[in-house]
Design a protein around this motif. Structure first.
Motif, PDB file in Angstrom:
ATOM      1  N   LYS A 103     -94.809   4.839  52.138  1.00 21.36           N
ATOM      2  CA  LYS A 103     -95.736   4.831  53.277  1.00 21.36           C
ATOM      3  C   LYS A 103     -95.003   4.334  54.536  1.00 21.36           C
ATOM      4  O   LYS A 103     -95.111   4.921  55.611  1.00 21.36           O
ATOM      5  CB  LYS A 103     -96.923   3.930  52.961  1.00 21.36           C
ATOM      6  CG  LYS A 103     -98.153   4.248  53.790  1.00 21.36           C
ATOM      7  CD  LYS A 103     -99.382   3.559  53.257  1.00 21.36           C
ATOM      8  CE  LYS A 103    -100.415   4.563  52.819  1.00 21.36           C
ATOM      9  NZ  LYS A 103    -101.610   3.970  52.268  1.00 21.36           N
ATOM     10  N   ALA A 104     -94.210   3.269  54.354  1.00 18.04           N
ATOM     11  CA  ALA A 104     -93.486   2.689  55.493  1.00 18.04           C
ATOM     12  C   ALA A 104     -92.493   3.692  56.081  1.00 18.04           C
ATOM     13  O   ALA A 104     -92.177   3.640  57.266  1.00 18.04           O
ATOM     14  CB  ALA A 104     -92.755   1.421  55.053  1.00 18.04           C
ATOM     15  N   MET A 105     -91.997   4.606  55.235  1.00 17.90           N
ATOM     16  CA  MET A 105     -90.993   5.566  55.709  1.00 17.90           C
ATOM     17  C   MET A 105     -91.615   6.939  55.980  1.00 17.90           C
ATOM     18  O   MET A 105     -90.894   7.944  56.014  1.00 17.90           O
ATOM     19  CB  MET A 105     -89.865   5.673  54.683  1.00 17.90           C
ATOM     20  CG  MET A 105     -89.070   4.370  54.580  1.00 17.90           C
ATOM     21  SD  MET A 105     -87.680   4.456  53.427  1.00 17.90           S
ATOM     22  CE  MET A 105     -88.506   4.488  51.853  1.00 17.90           C
ATOM     23  N   SER A 106     -92.935   6.947  56.172  1.00 16.21           N
ATOM     24  CA  SER A 106     -93.667   8.200  56.456  1.00 16.21           C
ATOM     25  C   SER A 106     -93.315   9.302  55.466  1.00 16.21           C
ATOM     26  O   SER A 106     -93.220  10.480  55.834  1.00 16.21           O
ATOM     27  CB  SER A 106     -93.373   8.691  57.879  1.00 16.21           C
ATOM     28  OG  SER A 106     -93.626   7.675  58.805  1.00 16.21           O
ATOM     29  N   GLY A 107     -93.074   8.898  54.232  1.00 11.85           N
ATOM     30  CA  GLY A 107     -92.660   9.855  53.224  1.00 11.85           C
ATOM     31  C   GLY A 107     -93.725  10.086  52.178  1.00 11.85           C
ATOM     32  O   GLY A 107     -94.919  10.036  52.470  1.00 11.85           O
ATOM     33  N   GLY A 108     -93.276  10.315  50.959  1.00 14.97           N
ATOM     34  CA  GLY A 108     -94.232  10.595  49.902  1.00 14.97           C
ATOM     35  C   GLY A 108     -93.552  11.061  48.635  1.00 14.97           C
ATOM     36  O   GLY A 108     -92.371  10.778  48.404  1.00 14.97           O
ATOM     37  N   PHE A 109     -94.319  11.777  47.847  1.00 15.03           N
ATOM     38  CA  PHE A 109     -93.856  12.260  46.542  1.00 15.03           C
ATOM     39  C   PHE A 109     -93.822  13.783  46.560  1.00 15.03           C
ATOM     40  O   PHE A 109     -94.773  14.421  46.994  1.00 15.03           O
ATOM     41  CB  PHE A 109     -94.818  11.784  45.452  1.00 15.03           C
ATOM     42  CG  PHE A 109     -94.562  12.396  44.109  1.00 15.03           C
ATOM     43  CD1 PHE A 109     -93.334  12.224  43.466  1.00 15.03           C
ATOM     44  CD2 PHE A 109     -95.537  13.146  43.470  1.00 15.03           C
ATOM     45  CE1 PHE A 109     -93.084  12.799  42.222  1.00 15.03           C
ATOM     46  CE2 PHE A 109     -95.299  13.708  42.221  1.00 15.03           C
ATOM     47  CZ  PHE A 109     -94.076  13.538  41.600  1.00 15.03           C
ATOM     48  N   THR A 110     -92.722  14.328  46.073  1.00 14.12           N
ATOM     49  CA  THR A 110     -92.596  15.778  45.952  1.00 14.12           C
ATOM     50  C   THR A 110     -92.339  16.147  44.505  1.00 14.12           C
ATOM     51  O   THR A 110     -91.447  15.582  43.863  1.00 14.12           O
ATOM     52  CB  THR A 110     -91.436  16.306  46.822  1.00 14.12           C
ATOM     53  OG1 THR A 110     -91.690  15.960  48.198  1.00 14.12           O
ATOM     54  CG2 THR A 110     -91.303  17.819  46.699  1.00 14.12           C
ATOM     55  N   LEU A 111     -93.123  17.082  44.021  1.00 17.24           N
ATOM     56  CA  LEU A 111     -92.895  17.610  42.678  1.00 17.24           C
ATOM     57  C   LEU A 111     -92.204  18.954  42.827  1.00 17.24           C
ATOM     58  O   LEU A 111     -92.712  19.861  43.499  1.00 17.24           O
ATOM     59  CB  LEU A 111     -94.231  17.755  41.931  1.00 17.24           C
ATOM     60  CG  LEU A 111     -94.122  18.021  40.430  1.00 17.24           C
ATOM     61  CD1 LEU A 111     -93.418  16.863  39.714  1.00 17.24           C
ATOM     62  CD2 LEU A 111     -95.490  18.254  39.816  1.00 17.24           C
ATOM     63  N   SER A 112     -91.023  19.047  42.215  1.00 17.15           N
ATOM     64  CA  SER A 112     -90.222  20.249  42.358  1.00 17.15           C
ATOM     65  C   SER A 112     -89.761  20.699  40.977  1.00 17.15           C
ATOM     66  O   SER A 112     -90.229  20.208  39.965  1.00 17.15           O
ATOM     67  CB  SER A 112     -89.042  19.946  43.297  1.00 17.15           C
ATOM     68  OG  SER A 112     -88.296  21.106  43.554  1.00 17.15           O
ATOM     69  N   GLY A 113     -88.832  21.626  40.952  1.00 17.69           N
ATOM     70  CA  GLY A 113     -88.384  22.092  39.630  1.00 17.69           C
ATOM     71  C   GLY A 113     -87.028  22.740  39.720  1.00 17.69           C
ATOM     72  O   GLY A 113     -86.303  22.554  40.698  1.00 17.69           O
ATOM     73  N   GLY A 114     -86.786  23.642  38.731  1.00 14.30           N
ATOM     74  CA  GLY A 114     -87.736  24.335  37.865  1.00 14.30           C
ATOM     75  C   GLY A 114     -88.925  24.844  38.669  1.00 14.30           C
ATOM     76  O   GLY A 114     -88.905  24.894  39.878  1.00 14.30           O
ATOM     77  N   GLU A 115     -89.937  25.206  37.968  1.00 15.93           N
ATOM     78  CA  GLU A 115     -91.180  25.607  38.611  1.00 15.93           C
ATOM     79  C   GLU A 115     -92.288  24.687  38.107  1.00 15.93           C
ATOM     80  O   GLU A 115     -92.708  24.798  36.944  1.00 15.93           O
ATOM     81  CB  GLU A 115     -91.490  27.076  38.302  1.00 15.93           C
ATOM     82  CG  GLU A 115     -92.869  27.521  38.718  1.00 15.93           C
ATOM     83  CD  GLU A 115     -93.262  27.073  40.131  1.00 15.93           C
ATOM     84  OE1 GLU A 115     -92.513  27.351  41.077  1.00 15.93           O
ATOM     85  OE2 GLU A 115     -94.337  26.421  40.262  1.00 15.93           O
ATOM     86  N   PRO A 116     -92.760  23.767  38.977  1.00 17.17           N
ATOM     87  CA  PRO A 116     -93.729  22.768  38.525  1.00 17.17           C
ATOM     88  C   PRO A 116     -95.000  23.349  37.923  1.00 17.17           C
ATOM     89  O   PRO A 116     -95.601  22.737  37.041  1.00 17.17           O
ATOM     90  CB  PRO A 116     -94.065  21.995  39.800  1.00 17.17           C
ATOM     91  CG  PRO A 116     -92.970  22.280  40.750  1.00 17.17           C
ATOM     92  CD  PRO A 116     -92.380  23.600  40.382  1.00 17.17           C
TER      93      PRO A 116
END
Ligand code: SF4
Length: 278
Positions: A103-116
């Protein structure tokens, strides 16, 4: 209960070769995992990514992909059982450790792959868990199985980064092994629901650099109305060693990365129709 990791899930870089890490999981457990989403298979995760969505991000790479892109730099992610089995609860708990920093770095979580979306139930549960923790969520997908997500599940994803590989259907089939239409259909659905979207396009000299083809992709993207940016990703050879190690025929031997001029030309095609392109 299989709940890795036997080896560390955290990768030093996304180009680590990982194989057979989920081989010991019985077939019945794999079927149950795919149906419930309570367990998923992950190739690895990295922290501190600045190239997989806005801000600084934690990225988890799933295993399993139904496409066979000639330029894929992670062919070890194609096979589900190459991944490490992890419960969704454990993956979410691990992610939760980073939530304040993200949150502090204006970021987040990314789900990638492969094909999620090969593991759509796991993907939906993990993204919903992240969203519930107040973490910005993104998915990198080829969109082929976009119809596996309900509208409610789509709404837990703050950003879809959709890979469009090429426009011409015959070229798409040759390049990826699959038809393009499901990807386009998913894009239209995201547009209709006004879900934020980035388009990711891998620029491969002699393969995806046809300017007419690019212009058609750009026209489609511009008409959608929900595309916030286009990322033109220069082809590279960092994954070639994986093809060799896996005994796969690699069609792009000798292809060099695009020049800066060609990359700029490709970006200009998207800019020409009013899109932001990098
Ligand atoms: S869709 Fe992605 S993971 Fe699948 S083959 Fe293509 S580049 Fe590789």
């Amino acid at each position: 209960m299989f709940d890795g990791p036997v080896v560390s899930l955290e990768a030093k870089n996304p180009f680590e070769l990982r194989v057979h890490l989920g081989d010991a999981v019985p077939e019945q457990s794999v079927r149950e995992a795919l149906a419930s989403g309570d367990m998923g298979f992950l190739h690895s995760y990295t922290t501190g990514s600045t190239v997989d969505g806005p801000g600084v991000r934690v990225v988890a790479w799933t295993t399993g992909c139904m496409w066979r892109c000639q330029y894929c730099h992670n062919p070890d992610t194609w096979t589900l059982s190459n991944g490490i089995p992890v419960s969704v609860a454990k993956a979410a708990a691990e992610l939760g450790k980073y939530r304040h920093d993200l949150k502090a770095m204006s970021g987040g979580f990314t789900l990638s792959g492969g094909e999620p979306l090969m593991q759509s139930r796991f993907a939906a549960k993990l993204l919903a868990a992240a969203k519930k923790m107040g973490i910005h969520t993104a998915i990198e997908t080829n969109g082929f199985y976009g119809d596996r997500l309900s509208d409610a599940e789509l709404d837990t994803i703050d950003l879809v980064m959709l890979g469009i590989k090429t426009w011409d259907p015959a070229r798409h089939l040759a390049l990826t092994g699959q038809p393009i239409e499901p990807t386009l259909e998913f894009a239209r659905r995201l547009a209709a629901r006004r879900r934020p979207m980035w388009i990711r396009f891998v620029l491969v000299p002699g393969v995806t650099d046809d300017l007419d083809d690019l212009a058609k992709t750009a026209a489609f993207a511009a008409a959608l109305g929900n595309v916030e940016r286009v990322e033109v990703l220069p082809f590279h050879q960092l994954g070639r060693y994986k093809w060799e190690r896996l005994g796969l025929d690699y069609a792009l031997d000798g292809v060099t990365p695009p020049t800066a001029e060609l990359a700029e030309q490709a970006c200009d095609v998207f800019r020409h129709v009013g899109l932001t392109a990098y």
